[in-house]
Scaffold this motif. Sequence first.
Motif, PDB file in Angstrom:
ATOM      1  N   SER A   1      -0.139 -46.581 -46.062  1.00 37.45           N
ATOM      2  CA  SER A   1       0.883 -45.696 -46.636  1.00 37.45           C
ATOM      3  C   SER A   1       2.130 -46.477 -47.030  1.00 37.45           C
ATOM      4  CB  SER A   1       1.255 -44.599 -45.636  1.00 37.45           C
ATOM      5  OG  SER A   1       0.150 -43.776 -45.329  1.00 37.45           O
ATOM      6  N   LEU A   2       2.567 -47.356 -46.144  1.00 34.39           N
ATOM      7  CA  LEU A   2       3.756 -48.156 -46.423  1.00 34.39           C
ATOM      8  C   LEU A   2       3.503 -49.144 -47.556  1.00 34.39           C
ATOM      9  CD1 LEU A   2       4.770 -48.578 -42.725  1.00 34.39           C
ATOM     10  CD2 LEU A   2       6.293 -47.661 -44.474  1.00 34.39           C
ATOM     11  N   SER A   3       2.299 -49.671 -47.621  1.00 42.01           N
ATOM     12  CA  SER A   3       1.956 -50.585 -48.703  1.00 42.01           C
ATOM     13  C   SER A   3       1.983 -49.878 -50.052  1.00 42.01           C
ATOM     14  CB  SER A   3       0.573 -51.190 -48.449  1.00 42.01           C
ATOM     15  OG  SER A   3       0.213 -52.076 -49.493  1.00 42.01           O
ATOM     16  N   ARG A   4       1.404 -48.671 -50.117  1.00 41.46           N
ATOM     17  CA  ARG A   4       1.413 -47.902 -51.368  1.00 41.46           C
ATOM     18  C   ARG A   4       2.830 -47.582 -51.812  1.00 41.46           C
ATOM     19  NH1 ARG A   4      -2.902 -45.180 -48.900  1.00 41.46           N
ATOM     20  NH2 ARG A   4      -1.492 -43.480 -48.311  1.00 41.46           N
ATOM     21  N   ALA A   5       3.733 -47.394 -50.832  1.00 41.92           N
ATOM     22  CA  ALA A   5       5.126 -47.069 -51.134  1.00 41.92           C
ATOM     23  C   ALA A   5       5.958 -48.305 -51.448  1.00 41.92           C
ATOM     24  CB  ALA A   5       5.745 -46.312 -49.963  1.00 41.92           C
ATOM     25  N   GLY A   6       5.328 -49.478 -51.440  1.00 42.92           N
ATOM     26  CA  GLY A   6       6.054 -50.706 -51.717  1.00 42.92           C
ATOM     27  C   GLY A   6       6.932 -51.165 -50.568  1.00 42.92           C
ATOM     28  N   MET A   7       6.601 -50.759 -49.340  1.00 39.11           N
ATOM     29  CA  MET A   7       7.431 -51.074 -48.181  1.00 39.11           C
ATOM     30  C   MET A   7       6.729 -51.964 -47.166  1.00 39.11           C
ATOM     31  SD  MET A   7       9.247 -47.357 -47.499  1.00 39.11           S
ATOM     32  CE  MET A   7       9.885 -46.396 -48.870  1.00 39.11           C
ATOM     33  N   ALA A   8       5.619 -52.569 -47.569  1.00 36.94           N
ATOM     34  CA  ALA A   8       4.850 -53.379 -46.627  1.00 36.94           C
ATOM     35  C   ALA A   8       5.669 -54.529 -46.054  1.00 36.94           C
ATOM     36  CB  ALA A   8       3.585 -53.912 -47.310  1.00 36.94           C
TER      37      ALA A   8
ATOM     38  N   GLY B   1      22.225 -51.098 -43.632  1.00 36.96           N
ATOM     39  CA  GLY B   1      21.523 -52.220 -43.022  1.00 36.96           C
ATOM     40  C   GLY B   1      21.047 -51.959 -41.612  1.00 36.96           C
ATOM     41  N   GLY B   2      21.118 -50.705 -41.175  1.00 35.68           N
ATOM     42  CA  GLY B   2      20.746 -50.355 -39.812  1.00 35.68           C
ATOM     43  C   GLY B   2      19.245 -50.364 -39.585  1.00 35.68           C
ATOM     44  N   SER B   3      18.869 -50.272 -38.312  1.00 37.72           N
ATOM     45  CA  SER B   3      17.464 -50.324 -37.915  1.00 37.72           C
ATOM     46  C   SER B   3      16.990 -48.952 -37.462  1.00 37.72           C
ATOM     47  CB  SER B   3      17.268 -51.339 -36.786  1.00 37.72           C
ATOM     48  OG  SER B   3      18.145 -51.048 -35.701  1.00 37.72           O
ATOM     49  N   VAL B   4      15.770 -48.598 -37.861  1.00 35.36           N
ATOM     50  CA  VAL B   4      15.158 -47.322 -37.482  1.00 35.36           C
ATOM     51  C   VAL B   4      13.789 -47.606 -36.882  1.00 35.36           C
ATOM     52  CG1 VAL B   4      14.377 -45.053 -38.241  1.00 35.36           C
ATOM     53  CG2 VAL B   4      16.327 -46.140 -39.380  1.00 35.36           C
ATOM     54  N   LEU B   5      13.570 -47.126 -35.664  1.00 36.68           N
ATOM     55  CA  LEU B   5      12.271 -47.231 -35.008  1.00 36.68           C
ATOM     56  C   LEU B   5      11.676 -45.839 -34.860  1.00 36.68           C
ATOM     57  CD1 LEU B   5      10.019 -48.576 -33.260  1.00 36.68           C
ATOM     58  CD2 LEU B   5      11.532 -48.202 -31.276  1.00 36.68           C
ATOM     59  N   GLU B   6      10.447 -45.656 -35.331  1.00 38.77           N
ATOM     60  CA  GLU B   6       9.734 -44.419 -35.028  1.00 38.77           C
ATOM     61  C   GLU B   6       8.705 -44.703 -33.947  1.00 38.77           C
ATOM     62  OE1 GLU B   6       7.561 -40.477 -36.782  1.00 38.77           O
ATOM     63  OE2 GLU B   6       7.698 -42.209 -38.121  1.00 38.77           O
ATOM     64  N   VAL B   7       8.851 -44.011 -32.827  1.00 42.28           N
ATOM     65  CA  VAL B   7       7.915 -44.115 -31.716  1.00 42.28           C
ATOM     66  C   VAL B   7       6.787 -43.117 -31.960  1.00 42.28           C
ATOM     67  CG1 VAL B   7       7.619 -43.814 -29.232  1.00 42.28           C
ATOM     68  CG2 VAL B   7       9.721 -44.863 -30.122  1.00 42.28           C
ATOM     69  N   ALA B   8       5.543 -43.586 -31.896  1.00 41.17           N
ATOM     70  CA  ALA B   8       4.373 -42.786 -32.274  1.00 41.17           C
ATOM     71  C   ALA B   8       4.480 -42.419 -33.755  1.00 41.17           C
ATOM     72  CB  ALA B   8       4.238 -41.544 -31.401  1.00 41.17           C
ATOM     73  N   CYS B   9       4.440 -43.443 -34.588  1.00 40.73           N
ATOM     74  CA  CYS B   9       4.721 -43.279 -36.014  1.00 40.73           C
ATOM     75  C   CYS B   9       3.573 -42.666 -36.797  1.00 40.73           C
ATOM     76  CB  CYS B   9       5.116 -44.613 -36.635  1.00 40.73           C
ATOM     77  SG  CYS B   9       3.809 -45.874 -36.580  1.00 40.73           S
ATOM     78  N   GLY B  10       2.398 -42.554 -36.189  1.00 42.99           N
ATOM     79  CA  GLY B  10       1.287 -41.882 -36.856  1.00 42.99           C
ATOM     80  C   GLY B  10       0.908 -42.506 -38.181  1.00 42.99           C
ATOM     81  N   THR B  11       0.827 -41.684 -39.217  1.00 40.33           N
ATOM     82  CA  THR B  11       0.382 -42.132 -40.533  1.00 40.33           C
ATOM     83  C   THR B  11       1.438 -42.901 -41.316  1.00 40.33           C
ATOM     84  OG1 THR B  11       1.107 -40.105 -41.623  1.00 40.33           O
ATOM     85  CG2 THR B  11      -1.139 -40.124 -40.714  1.00 40.33           C
ATOM     86  N   GLY B  12       2.650 -42.991 -40.786  1.00 40.49           N
ATOM     87  CA  GLY B  12       3.737 -43.651 -41.508  1.00 40.49           C
ATOM     88  C   GLY B  12       4.459 -42.739 -42.474  1.00 40.49           C
ATOM     89  N   ARG B  13       4.082 -41.482 -42.497  1.00 40.80           N
ATOM     90  CA  ARG B  13       4.687 -40.518 -43.431  1.00 40.80           C
ATOM     91  C   ARG B  13       6.200 -40.487 -43.293  1.00 40.80           C
ATOM     92  NH1 ARG B  13       7.994 -35.633 -42.957  1.00 40.80           N
ATOM     93  NH2 ARG B  13       7.392 -34.224 -44.647  1.00 40.80           N
ATOM     94  N   ASN B  14       6.700 -40.400 -42.067  1.00 44.85           N
ATOM     95  CA  ASN B  14       8.147 -40.318 -41.863  1.00 44.85           C
ATOM     96  C   ASN B  14       8.840 -41.619 -42.237  1.00 44.85           C
ATOM     97  OD1 ASN B  14       7.948 -37.680 -40.905  1.00 44.85           O
ATOM     98  ND2 ASN B  14       7.783 -38.336 -38.771  1.00 44.85           N
TER      99      ASN B  14
END
Length: 216
Positions: free
Chosen positions: A86-93, A44-57
């Motif tokens: 990218s996140l929408s295609r992965a079902g994570m929107a 249940g933890g939180s992950v922030l990507e700074v400069a997330c770019g294309t969302g690949r990570n």
Amino acid sequence: MSTHSHDQLMDQVYRYQRYVYDVTRKYYLLGRDQLIADLDVPPGGSVLEVACGTGRNLVKIGRSHPEARLYGLDISSEMLTTARASLSRAGMAERARLIQADACAFDPDAGFGQAQFDRIVLSYSLSMIPDWQGALRESLRHLAPGGQLHVVDFGQSGQLPSWFFKGLQAWLEKFHVTPRADLEQVLTGLARDTGGTARVHHMFRGYAVLGTITHN
């Protein structure tokens, strides 16, 4: 360079590159998947990507940690368009929240309703941020107690032929990328100054640097 001009530069760089970014970068942005494998996000933890770019990570992190709450920010509106797709295609929107913000000065409480994060990721972004040390300090400000900051970026290729590194530098300059020679020293110093601990690993004969700062 002002925030506004850097915003425009990144949009200019990625306006068309974003369509082929993930396909082309997988061959030389090495160590990203190792960083993701090392995250060990708490349930249940939180992950922030700074400069997330294309969302690949973020997509890969979401698949590896299905209970994690995902957040991303980027200064480029062009990249954020691709990341949302990218996140929408992965079902994570619905699971991921993205905002446009400067890595050196951002307010996640206002943007996300979340002030601190268990894991913060900077993947091949410090080499493109003019005030990269400021970006590291800003990220550490938003790290939760016991949290970890994870970094992967270009190293100095110390165990590779000098001509290779010179050629790599010349090519990267075309994309406004500058490997940070003192990245390890800065990570170690920031960990010491913030009462944390640093771990730095050089991968692929020095081609990449993988670093972690843990808040104690």
